[in-house]
Design a protein around this motif. Structure first.
Motif, PDB file in Angstrom:
ATOM      1  N   UNK A  15     -45.325  74.700 -34.808  1.00  0.00           N
ATOM      2  CA  UNK A  15     -44.508  75.429 -35.288  1.00  0.00           C
ATOM      3  C   UNK A  15     -42.443  74.370 -35.433  1.00  0.00           C
ATOM      4  N   UNK A  16     -42.659  74.477 -37.026  1.00  0.00           N
ATOM      5  CA  UNK A  16     -40.948  74.151 -36.792  1.00  0.00           C
ATOM      6  C   UNK A  16     -40.068  75.243 -36.698  1.00  0.00           C
ATOM      7  N   UNK A  17     -38.611  74.626 -36.119  1.00  0.00           N
ATOM      8  CA  UNK A  17     -37.265  75.483 -36.145  1.00  0.00           C
ATOM      9  C   UNK A  17     -36.039  74.095 -36.122  1.00  0.00           C
ATOM     10  N   UNK A  18     -35.917  75.465 -37.380  1.00  0.00           N
ATOM     11  CA  UNK A  18     -34.475  74.084 -37.900  1.00  0.00           C
ATOM     12  C   UNK A  18     -32.988  74.793 -37.476  1.00  0.00           C
ATOM     13  N   UNK A  19     -32.188  74.067 -36.582  1.00  0.00           N
ATOM     14  CA  UNK A  19     -31.355  75.811 -35.770  1.00  0.00           C
ATOM     15  C   UNK A  19     -30.503  75.265 -36.311  1.00  0.00           C
ATOM     16  N   UNK A  20     -30.039  74.317 -37.887  1.00  0.00           N
ATOM     17  CA  UNK A  20     -28.484  74.165 -38.233  1.00  0.00           C
ATOM     18  C   UNK A  20     -28.190  74.669 -39.709  1.00  0.00           C
ATOM     19  N   UNK A  21     -27.408  75.742 -39.968  1.00  0.00           N
ATOM     20  CA  UNK A  21     -27.742  76.169 -41.660  1.00  0.00           C
ATOM     21  C   UNK A  21     -26.060  75.853 -42.115  1.00  0.00           C
ATOM     22  N   UNK A  22     -26.504  75.555 -43.201  1.00  0.00           N
ATOM     23  CA  UNK A  22     -25.272  74.994 -44.471  1.00  0.00           C
ATOM     24  C   UNK A  22     -25.472  75.303 -45.958  1.00  0.00           C
ATOM     25  N   UNK A  23     -24.352  75.846 -46.081  1.00  0.00           N
ATOM     26  CA  UNK A  23     -24.047  76.219 -47.673  1.00  0.00           C
ATOM     27  C   UNK A  23     -22.648  75.602 -48.358  1.00  0.00           C
ATOM     28  N   UNK A  24     -23.476  75.189 -49.466  1.00  0.00           N
ATOM     29  CA  UNK A  24     -22.002  74.134 -49.572  1.00  0.00           C
ATOM     30  C   UNK A  24     -21.651  75.068 -51.291  1.00  0.00           C
ATOM     31  N   UNK A  25     -20.544  75.664 -51.064  1.00  0.00           N
ATOM     32  CA  UNK A  25     -19.849  75.926 -52.223  1.00  0.00           C
ATOM     33  C   UNK A  25     -19.370  75.391 -53.214  1.00  0.00           C
ATOM     34  N   UNK A  26     -20.211  75.668 -54.678  1.00  0.00           N
ATOM     35  CA  UNK A  26     -19.468  74.011 -55.267  1.00  0.00           C
ATOM     36  C   UNK A  26     -19.014  75.496 -56.372  1.00  0.00           C
ATOM     37  N   UNK A  27     -17.910  75.048 -57.581  1.00  0.00           N
ATOM     38  CA  UNK A  27     -16.873  75.902 -58.281  1.00  0.00           C
ATOM     39  C   UNK A  27     -17.296  75.200 -59.678  1.00  0.00           C
ATOM     40  N   UNK A  35     -21.232  77.100 -42.255  1.00  0.00           N
ATOM     41  CA  UNK A  35     -22.234  76.155 -40.813  1.00  0.00           C
ATOM     42  C   UNK A  35     -22.101  77.627 -39.929  1.00  0.00           C
ATOM     43  N   UNK A  36     -23.476  77.529 -40.000  1.00  0.00           N
ATOM     44  CA  UNK A  36     -24.206  79.025 -39.406  1.00  0.00           C
ATOM     45  C   UNK A  36     -24.079  79.909 -39.816  1.00  0.00           C
ATOM     46  N   UNK A  37     -22.534  80.243 -39.015  1.00  0.00           N
ATOM     47  CA  UNK A  37     -22.079  82.028 -38.761  1.00  0.00           C
ATOM     48  C   UNK A  37     -20.488  81.873 -39.489  1.00  0.00           C
ATOM     49  N   UNK A  38     -20.313  80.773 -39.635  1.00  0.00           N
ATOM     50  CA  UNK A  38     -19.197  80.936 -40.042  1.00  0.00           C
ATOM     51  C   UNK A  38     -18.717  79.762 -41.632  1.00  0.00           C
ATOM     52  N   UNK A  39     -18.010  80.409 -42.365  1.00  0.00           N
ATOM     53  CA  UNK A  39     -17.313  79.849 -43.762  1.00  0.00           C
ATOM     54  C   UNK A  39     -16.555  78.869 -43.292  1.00  0.00           C
ATOM     55  N   UNK A  40     -15.937  78.107 -43.775  1.00  0.00           N
ATOM     56  CA  UNK A  40     -15.214  76.998 -43.275  1.00  0.00           C
ATOM     57  C   UNK A  40     -14.242  76.779 -44.998  1.00  0.00           C
ATOM     58  N   UNK A  41     -13.030  76.931 -44.721  1.00  0.00           N
ATOM     59  CA  UNK A  41     -12.340  76.828 -45.930  1.00  0.00           C
ATOM     60  C   UNK A  41     -11.530  75.710 -45.682  1.00  0.00           C
ATOM     61  N   UNK A  42     -11.301  74.585 -46.769  1.00  0.00           N
ATOM     62  CA  UNK A  42     -10.302  73.573 -45.978  1.00  0.00           C
ATOM     63  C   UNK A  42      -9.319  73.645 -47.356  1.00  0.00           C
ATOM     64  N   UNK A  43      -7.563  73.148 -47.257  1.00  0.00           N
ATOM     65  CA  UNK A  43      -7.168  73.794 -48.352  1.00  0.00           C
ATOM     66  C   UNK A  43      -7.128  71.606 -49.305  1.00  0.00           C
TER      67      UNK A  43
END
Length: 109
Positions: A1-13, A100-108
């Motif tokens: 079994x493979x477990x990937x422990x980092x999740x990223x979601x990139x938001x592109x308008x 990243x994981x359970x956090x949403x990061x917003x950068x100005x």
């Protein structure tokens, strides 16, 4: 079994907001560039989805790139941050977001 422990979601308008209107972006070429950069850094498996976003009473289409990984060097967030700054002349956004994981990061910008 493979477990990937980092999740990223990139938001592109898919739209920019200019003069009180949403204007469709022609961003296919720069998205292809991001995908190639991700592939070059070893991110060869991810999901691309089109969703509806809602921000400041505006509803718009957005592309999400979801990546699961264990890789800790040259992370998707670093690649995305550099890509976004290089291409904001096309995207013309006031900020950008990724998860990243359970956090949403917003950068100005």
């Amino acid at each position: 079994m493979i477990t990937l422990n980092q999740k990223y979601v990139l938001h592109i308008p898919c739209y920019k907001y200019q003069d009180g209107k949403l204007i469709s972006l022609k961003n296919e070429n720069i998205i292809d560039k991001l995908i190639k950069q991700l592939n070059t850094e070893g991110y060869n498996s991810f999901y691309i989805t089109e969703v509806k976003g809602h921000y400041k009473t505006r509803i718009f289409n957005e592309i999400l790139i979801t990546i699961f990984t264990n890789q800790e060097e040259n992370t998707p967030e670093k690649i995305f941050r550099e890509w976004y700054k290089e291409n904001n002349n096309i995207l013309q956004q006031e900020s950008y977001a990724y998860e990243h994981g359970t956090k949403m990061i917003i950068e100005e910008l």
